[in-house]
Design an enzyme around this catalytic site. Structure first.
Site, PDB file in Angstrom:
ATOM      1  CE  LYS A  81      -3.910   1.927   2.670  1.00 44.54           C
ATOM      2  NZ  LYS A  81      -4.743   1.741   3.871  1.00 44.54           N
ATOM      3  CB  SER A 156      -8.039   3.544   2.923  1.00 45.04           C
ATOM      4  OG  SER A 156      -7.183   2.979   3.903  1.00 45.04           O
ATOM      5  CB  SER A 180      -8.236   0.739   6.002  1.00 45.21           C
ATOM      6  OG  SER A 180      -8.953   1.913   6.211  1.00 45.21           O
TER       7      SER A 180
END
Ligand SMILES: [Zn+2]
Lengths: 487, 493
Positions: A81, A156, A180
């Site tokens: 990420k 996210s 997330s």
């Protein structure tokens, strides 16, 4: 043999050990897959193809010359990420304000992966600064759900979850502040784990809400999750909030009997307005666990109804402070202005997206001197109650089982105009971050639209072993994790 | 109207740790801009602070020395504001739960002893520095200081005059230096203070509206700024005006304070607990270890010097003002110096030499043994106090030179007072005629002793030298006196 990109860490390691596949073949397979599907998924913000191929060749040479004692991740392509700092590689947090930022240091989590020989495939898309539940708030582009490109992948860590689901990498790291990792894992039909707060170092993770953020793995199955947990867990002297507690071998519990384990089913997690198909899948999963010998127990987490409000007050307060450093003075975007104040304001106005600005404003308000007691302090008090709720329930059960999300993946644009609606998609995951306990989401079924449904196991502080054991037993008795999206 | 002055001081002291408070960067003064920085102290995305244990120990040491309670549980907070020299957009400081609370120090001002309360001592990180000189319409930022550990020592509003404020500052400085936790260098900004000051009609209970004077960096300016501010506030109040709660700056060039910002622009710092650092828990055993390692502090030393050495309070205050000064005194006495004489030599002539070169007592080249050598010559009446000054000067100069040479790895010479007096011919009277006259006089006045010398009582030579020196007020060259005495005494019938 299946395409290498579709396999798991464990399967690839096996093939490598038996010299039935080469590292460059694996990496090439993954990039071929990316070339085929990425324009429909759009999971990545940065691809590190050249470096990855180079690393792969070096690893292969070392294997062939016998110089390399095979490590746990030798030759395994992973995606990270884009809020974890990777030395010399852009780390943007999917924000315009950090678009040009290349950190001169490495996050502890990725450096531990590097120590085991992983190959970085690329940095994945996310909601800007990890603020959002759909990856629609990315300052760069929107990521699509591999099961239905009309739908969001969750957020996210939507880029990481989509990349794993689409076989664009073998596994990935995400970060979880209010769900997330688990929410996008559920919506993309993969396994997402949020470890106990303090289990994994946050050093090098660009902060959203420091007291809630935690890095964790997103994988194709529970075993790979345990493998990555073994590597990224453990005390880090660079992060004083990382806990100096011993790290067990999380793979050791795989396949262990779950008979007699008590699983708490909290009444507050089966709410009005939740999707009927999701509820049915979860209730069916509980029955399946029961058939494997687990003992369901009705439990109550009475402060659950306050969790979303509490979470947003605390997370926005911390975020407003954590994001103050992006001021145009030192790195990233700098806009012109006639004086210092104007430069600050122009930089932040142009650099941050709408959701980030909304949260900064709300957080600033909640911390301001006239409102601190009414909002921030009150939220801290409620947080303590929520923690106590879990403490009380865990005196009686080994784990708690809940749905991961109230609905399956929604359509792109469906909730963007209503932030409050959007915030509710984390309703089942948020309490876990407030309490600091570990949780894992695994696939437990599909809706009639062929969208994955997630099942969440919540554990006691530093007891990831129990939820891994339960999740693995369930996974092995079902087929959901074997389904692949047709892209 | 008659007013009572209420002053409280917030003293910022830079801790003498080798590294910064939350990272491993050095804290040394004067390095090139941004050369002592790392991702942590310049607040790069994702990095985290880790508390320097030495800074915590220094804060506890200071708390114990000022009779504070050490909190078993304290924590850091974030103080949020925007400024280019503040890389994270917040300063990590202690707020609600500081490490030390409820202490005091004693001061003596105008002959009166007073106790000034200390509300709290907390730790925080320093900010960087904006540099406005240089090319074009730009400012530059130097972050070498960012993350340097500071202690903020907050007093109760117990101070009643500018003089007391200065005495309080001096006392704090002495304590910090005794503890070795701060070098107290006000010119370099290691010690600076903000002063809160208000007036109220004599007899009134409620406090008046206060003004805050920021960043005062010398004892003299503390006194001057407060004097100015008292007069300014009296003028405002007497003319029926109201004091505004505001922050003022001391303009040392013009000798006035001026308003920096009004209340309407006051910051809302939005403090909240720092989530990147775990709360600090200090165990009692560690506190006791630190307590037992505390040095003797100025108040105790002062009492001991007065009673044990019989020194005056004036001399004592001078000697104890710096620990190395008190140490030099005590070591010299231990080697045989008379306390009063040692005190005179150090506080008078030695400090004059150091001051002339702007050197601190730590940089003094002379050793206690050398000082005792001078004092022995005085006591034996070989030299006078006046001559001792010259000997001291010469000894200071040659020793300093010698240290310089020793650095070049040449063998060091031991420079003694005797050697200087004898070999350097450091006598103010070398006129053979004058000395001969005195020698003759002394021999004539002491015929019995002359006889005894001639019959072999060699040690009587000392008696004769002493007598001649006395006659010549210590100004004669002792070697010449010695030679002449021997010649005359042996040549006499
Ligand atoms: Zn540093």
């Amino acid at each position: 043999m299946h395409e290498a990109c579709t396999l798991t860490i464990t399967e690839l390691k096996d093939l490598l050990d038996r010299k039935e596949i080469s590292v460059p073949d694996i990496v090439a397979s993954v990039y071929r897959r990316i070339d085929t599907v990425e324009d429909r998924v759009r999971a990545f913000v940065t691809l590190t193809r050249e470096k990855a191929m180079e690393t792969a060749q070096k690893a292969q040479d070392a294997i062939q010359s016998g110089a390399l004692n095979s490590k746990q991740l030798t030759g395994i392509p992973l995606a990270i990420k884009d809020n974890m700092c990777t030395k010399g590689i852009p780390t943007t947090c999917a924000s315009k304000i950090l678009h040009t930022f290349v950190p001169p240091y490495e996050s502890t989590a990725t450096s531990r992966l590097a120590g085991e020989g992983y190959i970085l495939i690329g940095k994945t898309n996310m909601d800007e600064f990890a603020m959002g539940s759909s990856t629609e708030n990315s300052g760069l582009h929107v990521t699509k759900n591999p099961w239905d490109p009309e739908r969001i992948p969750g957020g996210s860590s939507g880029g990481s979850a989509a990349a794993v689901a689409a076989d664009e990498c073998i596994a990935a790291l995400g970060s979880d502040t209010g769900g997330s990792i688990r929410q996008p894992a559920a919506l993309c039909g993969v396994v997402g784990m949020k470890p106990t707060y303090g289990r994994v170092s946050r050093y090098g993770l660009v902060a959203f809400a420091s007291s809630l953020d935690q890095i964790g793995p997103i994988t194709k199955n529970v075993r790979d999750s345990a493998v990555l947990m073994n590597i990224i867990s453990g005390h880090d002297p660079c992060d004083s909030t990382s806990a100096p507690v011993p790290v067990p071998d999380f793979t050791a519990v795989l396949g262990k009997d779950i008979r007699g384990m008590k699983i708490g089913i909290p009444e507050e997690y089966f709410i009005d307005g939740m999707d009927r198909e999701v509820e049915e899948a979860v209730r069916e999963a509980v029955k399946q666990l029961e058939s494997l010998g687990a003992v369901p127990v009705k439990v109550s987490l009475p402060h659950t109804g306050y969790a979303v409000a509490t979470y947003y007050v605390l997370a926005m307060s911390e975020a407003s402070s954590n994001l103050a450093r992006y001021d145009g003075v030192k790195y990233g975007l700098r806009s012109e202005g006639k004086d210092l104040m104007e430069m600050y304001m122009n930089t932040r106005a142009e650099g941050f997206g709408a959701e980030v600005k909304r949260r900064i404003m709300l957080g600033t308000y909640a911390l301001s001197s006239g409102y601190y007691d009414a909002y921030y302090r009150k939220a801290q008090q409620v947080r303590t109650r929520i923690k106590d709720d879990f403490g009380a329930v865990f005196r009686d059960v080994d784990a708690i089982v809940t749905p991961t999300t109230p609905t399956a993946a929604f359509r792109i644009g469906e909730k963007t105009s209503d932030p409050l609606q959007m915030y509710l998609s984390d309703i089942f995951t948020i309490s876990v971050n407030l309490a600091g306990v570990p949780a894992i989401s695994i696939p437990c079924g599909f809706t009639s639209d062929n969208l994955p449904v997630g099942l969440q196991f919540i554990g006691k502080h530093f007891d990831e072993e129990s939820i891994i054991k339960l999740a693995f037993a369930y996974e092995q008795s079902t087929v959901w994790h074997r389904r692949k999206p047709s892209l | 109207m008659k007013y009572e002055t209420i002053i409280g001081l917030e003293v910022h002291a830079q801790m003498l740790t080798a590294t910064k408070i939350f990272c491993g960067c050095p804290t040394a003064f004067g390095a090139g801009p941004n050369t002592q920085t790392c991702p942590v102290c310049i607040g790069m995305p994702g990095v985290l602070p880790v508390l320097n244990r030495k800074a915590l120990e220094f804060a506890i040491r200071t708390g114990l020395a000022t009779h504070c309670r050490i909190s078993p549980y304290s924590r850091f907070a974030r103080k949020n504001y925007f400024y280019p020299d503040l890389p994270k957009g917040y300063q990590i400081s202690q707020y609600e739960l500081p490490i030390c609370e409820d202490g005091h120090v004693k001061i003596i001002a105008d002959g009166k002893s007073r106790r000034i309360g200390i509300t709290r001592i907390h730790m925080e990180e320093d900010a960087g520095k904006n540099i406005h000189e240089g090319a074009g319409n730009y400012s530059f930022v130097d972050l070498n200081r960012a993350g340097v550990p500071l202690m903020e020592i907050v007093s109760e509003p117990d101070i009643r005059s500018p003089l007391e404020a200065v005495e309080y500052m001096k006392k704090l400085r002495a304590i910090l230096r005794y503890l070795g936790v701060c070098d107290g260098n006000m010119e370099q900004g290691s010690l600076r203070c903000d002063a809160n000051i208000s007036l109220r009609p004599a007899g009134q209970k409620e406090l008046g509206v206060k003004a805050e004077i920021k960043n005062i960096n010398s004892f003299r300016f503390v006194e001057k700024a407060l004097d100015y501010e008292i007069k300014r506030q009296i003028k405002v109040l007497d003319s029926g005006g109201r004091i505004l709660q505001e922050t003022r700056l001391w303009d040392s060039a013009r000798g006035i304070t001026e308003s920096m910002r009004g209340k309407e622009e006051a910051h809302d710092y939005r403090y909240f607990p720092e989530p990147d650092l775990v709360p600090i828990t200090v165990n009692q055993q560690w506190i006791e270890e630190i307590r037992s390692a505390l040095p003797e502090l100025p108040d105790v030393k002062r009492a001991r010097f007065v009673s044990f050495y019989g020194l005056s309070e004036y001399d004592t205050d001078f000697l104890i003002s710096e620990k190395p000064l008190a140490d030099l005194f005590e070591e010299t006495v231990k080697l045989g110096g008379q306390p009063k004489a040692v005190s005179n030599l150090i506080t008078g002539d030695l400090l004059r030499l150091l001051n002339a070169e702007n050197k601190s007592i730590e940089e003094c080249p002379l050793k206690p043994k050398q000082l005792v050598g001078i004092l022995n010559l005085i006591e034996n009446k070989i030299i006078s106090w006046t001559m001792a000054k010259t000997v001291l000067d010469e000894m200071y100069r040659t020793t300093a030179e010698n240290i310089g040479i020793a650095k070049l790895e040449l063998p060091a010479l031991e420079i003694t007072a005797d050697a200087i007096v004898k070999e350097k011919g450091l006598v103010q009277i070398s006129d053979t005629g004058e000395i001969e006259k005195a020698v003759d006089d002394v021999i004539a006045k002491n015929p019995k002793e002359a006889e005894r010398f001639k019959s072999g009582e060699e040690k009587l030579i000392g008696f004769f030298v002493g007598q001649v020196m006395k006659l010549m007020k210590g100004k004669a060259n002792p070697q010449m006196v010695n030679d002449l005495l021997r010649k005359k005494l042996s040549s006499q019938p």
